[in-house]
Scaffold this motif. Structure first.
Motif, PDB file in Angstrom:
ATOM      1  N   GLY A   1       0.783  -1.021  -0.158  1.00 41.42           N
ATOM      2  CA  GLY A   1       0.022   0.175  -0.053  1.00 41.42           C
ATOM      3  C   GLY A   1       0.913   1.092  -0.115  1.00 41.42           C
ATOM      4  O   GLY A   1       0.078   2.309   0.213  1.00 41.42           O
ATOM      5  N   ALA A   2       2.300   1.204  -0.144  1.00 43.14           N
ATOM      6  CA  ALA A   2       3.113   2.467   0.040  1.00 43.14           C
ATOM      7  C   ALA A   2       2.527   3.563  -1.213  1.00 43.14           C
ATOM      8  O   ALA A   2       2.411   4.662  -0.801  1.00 43.14           O
ATOM      9  N   TRP A   3       2.516   3.271  -2.345  1.00 44.11           N
ATOM     10  CA  TRP A   3       2.127   3.987  -3.414  1.00 44.11           C
ATOM     11  C   TRP A   3       0.611   4.566  -3.066  1.00 44.11           C
ATOM     12  O   TRP A   3       0.369   5.708  -3.604  1.00 44.11           O
ATOM     13  N   SER A   4      -0.390   3.633  -2.938  1.00 45.79           N
ATOM     14  CA  SER A   4      -1.644   4.311  -2.701  1.00 45.79           C
ATOM     15  C   SER A   4      -1.874   5.067  -1.526  1.00 45.79           C
ATOM     16  O   SER A   4      -2.934   5.989  -1.803  1.00 45.79           O
ATOM     17  N   ARG A   5      -0.818   5.446  -0.703  1.00 43.03           N
ATOM     18  CA  ARG A   5      -0.877   6.456   0.366  1.00 43.03           C
ATOM     19  C   ARG A   5       0.018   7.455  -0.033  1.00 43.03           C
ATOM     20  O   ARG A   5      -0.450   8.802  -0.011  1.00 43.03           O
ATOM     21  N   LEU A   6       1.119   7.074  -0.221  1.00 39.87           N
ATOM     22  CA  LEU A   6       2.170   8.185  -0.397  1.00 39.87           C
ATOM     23  C   LEU A   6       2.326   9.100  -1.813  1.00 39.87           C
ATOM     24  O   LEU A   6       2.855   9.974  -1.926  1.00 39.87           O
ATOM     25  N   LYS A   7       1.420   8.620  -2.576  1.00 39.38           N
ATOM     26  CA  LYS A   7       1.256   9.155  -3.882  1.00 39.38           C
ATOM     27  C   LYS A   7       0.713  10.620  -3.727  1.00 39.38           C
ATOM     28  O   LYS A   7       0.884  11.838  -4.870  1.00 39.38           O
ATOM     29  N   PHE A   8      -0.028  11.000  -2.611  1.00 42.56           N
ATOM     30  CA  PHE A   8      -0.628  12.224  -2.490  1.00 42.56           C
ATOM     31  C   PHE A   8       0.558  13.280  -2.098  1.00 42.56           C
ATOM     32  O   PHE A   8       0.113  14.488  -1.498  1.00 42.56           O
ATOM     33  N   GLU A   9       1.419  12.741  -1.579  1.00 40.03           N
ATOM     34  CA  GLU A   9       2.728  13.664  -1.048  1.00 40.03           C
ATOM     35  C   GLU A   9       3.484  14.513  -2.015  1.00 40.03           C
ATOM     36  O   GLU A   9       4.194  15.382  -1.701  1.00 40.03           O
ATOM     37  N   ALA A  10       3.197  14.065  -3.312  1.00 38.76           N
ATOM     38  CA  ALA A  10       4.090  15.028  -4.441  1.00 38.76           C
ATOM     39  C   ALA A  10       3.622  16.366  -4.540  1.00 38.76           C
ATOM     40  O   ALA A  10       2.635  16.728  -4.649  1.00 38.76           O
ATOM     41  N   GLY A  11       4.604  17.105  -4.456  1.00 41.26           N
ATOM     42  CA  GLY A  11       4.460  18.589  -4.834  1.00 41.26           C
ATOM     43  C   GLY A  11       5.178  19.371  -3.790  1.00 41.26           C
ATOM     44  O   GLY A  11       6.162  18.953  -3.064  1.00 41.26           O
ATOM     45  N   PRO A  12       5.046  20.685  -3.809  1.00 45.72           N
ATOM     46  CA  PRO A  12       5.756  21.574  -3.024  1.00 45.72           C
ATOM     47  C   PRO A  12       5.254  21.868  -1.703  1.00 45.72           C
ATOM     48  O   PRO A  12       4.039  21.911  -1.536  1.00 45.72           O
ATOM     49  N   HIS A  13       6.050  21.635  -0.531  1.00 47.94           N
ATOM     50  CA  HIS A  13       5.612  21.570   0.756  1.00 47.94           C
ATOM     51  C   HIS A  13       6.189  23.008   1.500  1.00 47.94           C
ATOM     52  O   HIS A  13       7.576  23.129   1.472  1.00 47.94           O
ATOM     53  N   ARG A  14       5.517  23.871   2.054  1.00 49.28           N
ATOM     54  CA  ARG A  14       5.977  25.394   2.453  1.00 49.28           C
ATOM     55  C   ARG A  14       5.841  25.313   4.184  1.00 49.28           C
ATOM     56  O   ARG A  14       4.887  24.605   4.621  1.00 49.28           O
ATOM     57  N   VAL A  15       6.795  25.941   4.667  1.00 49.18           N
ATOM     58  CA  VAL A  15       7.086  25.834   6.086  1.00 49.18           C
ATOM     59  C   VAL A  15       6.819  27.498   6.408  1.00 49.18           C
ATOM     60  O   VAL A  15       7.588  28.297   5.926  1.00 49.18           O
ATOM     61  N   GLN A  16       6.275  27.740   7.501  1.00 54.10           N
ATOM     62  CA  GLN A  16       6.246  28.844   8.143  1.00 54.10           C
ATOM     63  C   GLN A  16       6.505  28.843   9.763  1.00 54.10           C
ATOM     64  O   GLN A  16       5.824  28.182  10.409  1.00 54.10           O
ATOM     65  N   ARG A  17       7.735  29.276   9.981  1.00 52.27           N
ATOM     66  CA  ARG A  17       8.403  29.058  11.446  1.00 52.27           C
ATOM     67  C   ARG A  17       9.723  29.983  11.472  1.00 52.27           C
ATOM     68  O   ARG A  17      10.131  30.775  10.765  1.00 52.27           O
TER      69      ARG A  17
END
Length: 356
Positions: A166-182
């Motif tokens: 099930g790795a692909w079925s879950r992690l495929k949604f993680e693709a893209g730019p991730h922004r952090v504010q801190r």
């Protein structure tokens, strides 16, 4: 839809019967094939049979409503069965949606620090920790292929493979730019900065799926190196493979064995080239990997990690459902967010199916 369900129900019974035949037991490959097909059909068949029972219960309740003494009870049973039927009908529609052919595959992930200098690279390291904890909770294995670290513990870029059901079925949604504010550790004035890291997610591709011509490859060996003496090797076990027609370069230096590094590098290269070829075939646009990574700019994002407000916002979701507890997410508790993304994707597919 119901004719298709009846056919699949009959196919399931046929598969189960064949699994009981003596000749099937004597051929493990055939038995495994039947078992896999039956296992894939089982959730749909179970829901369909429950739907049929709900329909029967509704009919029985209607027949009892003519009896004054049974009318009230029959009405309750009818309402309950009707609710079950509606719920199961929705469940069946989702189970009938086209399956992602990659859902059973392992995953190759890449994380890169984007804008924000050292802070973007520290955030990339935080994301890798997050995915590592999520994989551990799922019982998946992570195998790092290549990592470039900074002196402060950040990650310029990292490539790793996630192996597990099930790795692909879950992690495929993680693709893209991730922004952090801190407030960065390097900030002395206590000001909040916005930085970014990018994540690419590729399905693992086998040799059968995509063949690499050895004549198109330039393979170099070199000594492993890393910040603070990490991942250092005294032998030239690290591998760099260049795909000459496209200029795609993959490096692998985490294994001590040159052969293992070469196998892993070939695996990642094959996945990248296969994905690029698929993107070229499906649309006359930039490859999916490039769209996943973007420019690493602060304004591009699929998700924002707001540390001062202890909140993660996934911008693909809407309303209150798009916000999640930051501390929990950073500790690898991604299921609630991924479940919401799965549900949203299913809703899109159902809408498209209805319109079609």
């Amino acid at each position: 839809m119901f004719e298709k369900l009846r056919q699949l129900d009959n196919k399931y019974d046929l598969l189960r019967a064949r699994m009981e035949e003596p000749e099937t037991y004597s051929d493990p490959a055939v038995y495994a094939k039947y078992e896999r097909e039956a296992r894939e059909l089982e959730p749909l068949v179970t829901a369909y049979r429950a739907y049929q029972r709900a329909c029967s219960a509704m009919e029985e309740a209607v027949s009892l409503m003519s009896d004054p003494e049974m009318k009230e009870l029959a009405q309750e049973e009818y309402a309950s069965a009707k609710a079950d039927r509606e719920r199961l009908e929705h469940e069946i529609k989702i189970l009938l949606l086209p399956k992602d052919p990659n859902d059973g595959k392992n995953v190759i992930m890449e994380i890169r620090g984007g804008v924000g200098g050292e802070e973007g690279m520290l955030f990339a390291a935080d994301l890798f920790r997050m995915y590592s904890m999520y994989a551990e909770a799922k019982g998946w294995k992570i195998d790092v292929a290549n990592v470039s670290e900074t002196e402060l513990g950040g990650i310029k870029e990292i490539s790793f493979v996630v192996e597990g059901e099930g790795a692909w079925s879950r992690l495929k949604f993680e693709a893209g730019p991730h922004r952090v504010q801190r407030v960065p550790v390097t900030e002395s004035g206590g000001r909040i900065h916005t930085s970014a890291a990018t994540v690419a997610v590729l399905p693992e591709v086998g040799e059968i799926d995509f063949h690499l011509d050895p004549g198109d490859l330039k393979i170099d060996t070199y000594r492993s190196s890393g910040a603070g003496g990490q991942h250092v090797n005294k032998t030239e076990s690290a591998i760099r493979i260049t795909h000459l027609p496209t200029g795609t370069v993959v490096e692998c230096q985490d294994e001590r064995s040159q052969y293992k590094n070469k196998d892993r590098a070939m695996q990642i290269l094959r996945a990248k080239l296969y994905e690029a070829e698929q993107a070229k075939q499906h649309a006359a646009v930039a490859s999916e990997r490039r769209s996943q990574i973007g420019s690493g700019d602060r304004s591009e994002k699929i998700r924002t990690y707001n540390f001062p407000q202890n909140r993660v916002t996934d911008h693909r979701l809407s309303g209150d459902a798009k916000n999640f507890n930051l501390q929990s997410v950073m500790n690898g508790n991604l299921d609630a967010m991924i479940d919401s993304l799965v549900t949203a994707r299913q809703a899109e597919l159902l809408q498209a199916q209805t319109e079609a």
